[in-house]
Scaffold this motif. Sequence first.
Motif, PDB file in Angstrom:
ATOM      1  N   GLN A  26      35.014  50.664  36.333  1.00  0.00           N
ATOM      2  CA  GLN A  26      35.814  49.790  36.374  1.00  0.00           C
ATOM      3  C   GLN A  26      34.840  48.293  36.277  1.00  0.00           C
ATOM      4  OE1 GLN A  26      38.398  49.662  40.138  1.00  0.00           O
ATOM      5  NE2 GLN A  26      36.804  50.927  40.903  1.00  0.00           N
ATOM      6  N   ALA A  29      37.309  45.584  34.515  1.00  0.00           N
ATOM      7  CA  ALA A  29      38.144  45.227  35.542  1.00  0.00           C
ATOM      8  C   ALA A  29      37.452  44.020  36.374  1.00  0.00           C
ATOM      9  CB  ALA A  29      38.891  46.343  36.459  1.00  0.00           C
ATOM     10  N   ALA A  32      37.075  40.815  35.108  1.00  0.00           N
ATOM     11  CA  ALA A  32      38.421  40.279  35.401  1.00  0.00           C
ATOM     12  C   ALA A  32      38.944  39.933  36.700  1.00  0.00           C
ATOM     13  CB  ALA A  32      39.646  41.066  34.570  1.00  0.00           C
ATOM     14  N   GLY A  33      38.039  40.455  37.568  1.00  0.00           N
ATOM     15  CA  GLY A  33      38.502  40.415  39.051  1.00  0.00           C
ATOM     16  C   GLY A  33      39.375  41.170  39.707  1.00  0.00           C
ATOM     17  N   THR A  34      39.485  42.381  38.793  1.00  0.00           N
ATOM     18  CA  THR A  34      40.694  43.195  39.321  1.00  0.00           C
ATOM     19  C   THR A  34      40.264  44.674  39.923  1.00  0.00           C
ATOM     20  OG1 THR A  34      41.307  43.873  37.058  1.00  0.00           O
ATOM     21  CG2 THR A  34      42.720  42.098  38.200  1.00  0.00           C
ATOM     22  N   ARG A  36      38.860  47.634  42.298  1.00  0.00           N
ATOM     23  CA  ARG A  36      39.019  47.810  43.619  1.00  0.00           C
ATOM     24  C   ARG A  36      37.997  48.937  44.044  1.00  0.00           C
ATOM     25  NH1 ARG A  36      44.500  49.138  46.065  1.00  0.00           N
ATOM     26  NH2 ARG A  36      43.114  49.788  47.671  1.00  0.00           N
ATOM     27  N   GLU A  92      43.232  44.803  47.552  1.00  0.00           N
ATOM     28  CA  GLU A  92      43.844  45.201  46.200  1.00  0.00           C
ATOM     29  C   GLU A  92      42.823  44.843  45.075  1.00  0.00           C
ATOM     30  OE1 GLU A  92      46.938  46.361  45.300  1.00  0.00           O
ATOM     31  OE2 GLU A  92      47.606  46.745  47.275  1.00  0.00           O
ATOM     32  N   LYS A  93      41.917  43.479  45.405  1.00  0.00           N
ATOM     33  CA  LYS A  93      41.128  42.938  44.465  1.00  0.00           C
ATOM     34  C   LYS A  93      39.783  42.890  44.883  1.00  0.00           C
ATOM     35  CE  LYS A  93      44.645  41.133  41.569  1.00  0.00           C
ATOM     36  NZ  LYS A  93      45.178  39.941  41.070  1.00  0.00           N
ATOM     37  N   GLU A  95      36.154  41.390  45.161  1.00  0.00           N
ATOM     38  CA  GLU A  95      35.328  40.252  44.618  1.00  0.00           C
ATOM     39  C   GLU A  95      34.347  40.681  44.037  1.00  0.00           C
ATOM     40  OE1 GLU A  95      33.896  38.283  48.450  1.00  0.00           O
ATOM     41  OE2 GLU A  95      35.637  39.239  49.061  1.00  0.00           O
ATOM     42  N   LYS A  96      34.316  39.882  42.684  1.00  0.00           N
ATOM     43  CA  LYS A  96      33.258  40.290  41.742  1.00  0.00           C
ATOM     44  C   LYS A  96      31.871  40.655  42.303  1.00  0.00           C
ATOM     45  CE  LYS A  96      34.728  37.760  37.844  1.00  0.00           C
ATOM     46  NZ  LYS A  96      34.674  36.623  36.855  1.00  0.00           N
TER      47      LYS A  96
END
Length: 117
Positions: A26, A29, A32-34, A36, A92-93, A95-96
Motif C-alpha cells: 500500500q 496508496a 495518495a493518502g488512501t 488503510r 477508511e484512510k 494518515e500518511k
Amino acid sequence: MDVLLHFFVALHIIGIASLLGGFLTQMKAMSAGTARFGPAMLHGALLMLITGMILVGINEAQGHALNHIKIGIKLAILVVILGIVYVKRDEEKAEKGLFAAVGALTTLNVFLAVLWV
Ligand code: HEM
Ligand code: HEM
C-alpha cells in the motif's frame, strides 16, 4: 522441542509477512493518502506478539541464552505498532505519517532481530 521452536519461528515469519506485506503493497496508496490499516496488518501484528512470547518461553525452557534487552526493545516497538494499527483499524484512510511509522518500525524490528545478536 527443536521442531516446536522452529514451528513458532515459522509462524513468527508469517506474521512479519502479513504485517509488512500489508504496508509494502500500500505504499503507493499511502502517498495518495488512501492506504488503510487492513486486517492483514492487525492480525500479523497480533501473531507477532503471540508467537514472540511463545518463542521466549520455549527458549527459556530449553535454557537458551536470549538477549533480553533486544527482546524488550522489540516488544516495546511492537506494542507501539499494535496500538496504532488497532486504534486506527476502522478508519477508511490512514494518515500518511502514522502509516509510514508502522512500516518503518516494523522494518526496524526486522533489522534489530537479525543484526543484534
Ligand atoms: C485468532 C485468529 C484470527 C481471527 C479470529 C481472524 C479473523 C479475521 C476476520 C474476521 C477477517 C475478516 C475481516 C474483514 O473482512 O474486515 C480476517 C481477515 C484476514 N486475516 Fe485474520 N484472523 C485471525 C488470524 C490471522 C492471522 C494469523 C493472519 C496472518 C498472519 C491473518 C490474516 C488475515 C488476512 C490476510 C485477512 C484478509 C485481509 C483483507 O481482506 O484485506 N489473520 N481475519
Ligand atoms: C514487528 C515485530 C517483530 C519483528 C519484525 C520480529 C522479527 C523477528 C525475526 C526476523 C526473527 C528471526 C531472526 C532471529 O532468530 O533472530 C525473530 C526471532 C525472535 N523473535 Fe521476533 N520479531 C518481532 C516481535 C517480537 C516480539 C514482540 C517478541 C517477544 C515478545 C519476539 C521474540 C522473538 C524471539 C524470542 C525470537 C528468537 C527465535 C529463536 O531464534 O529461537 N519478537 N523475530
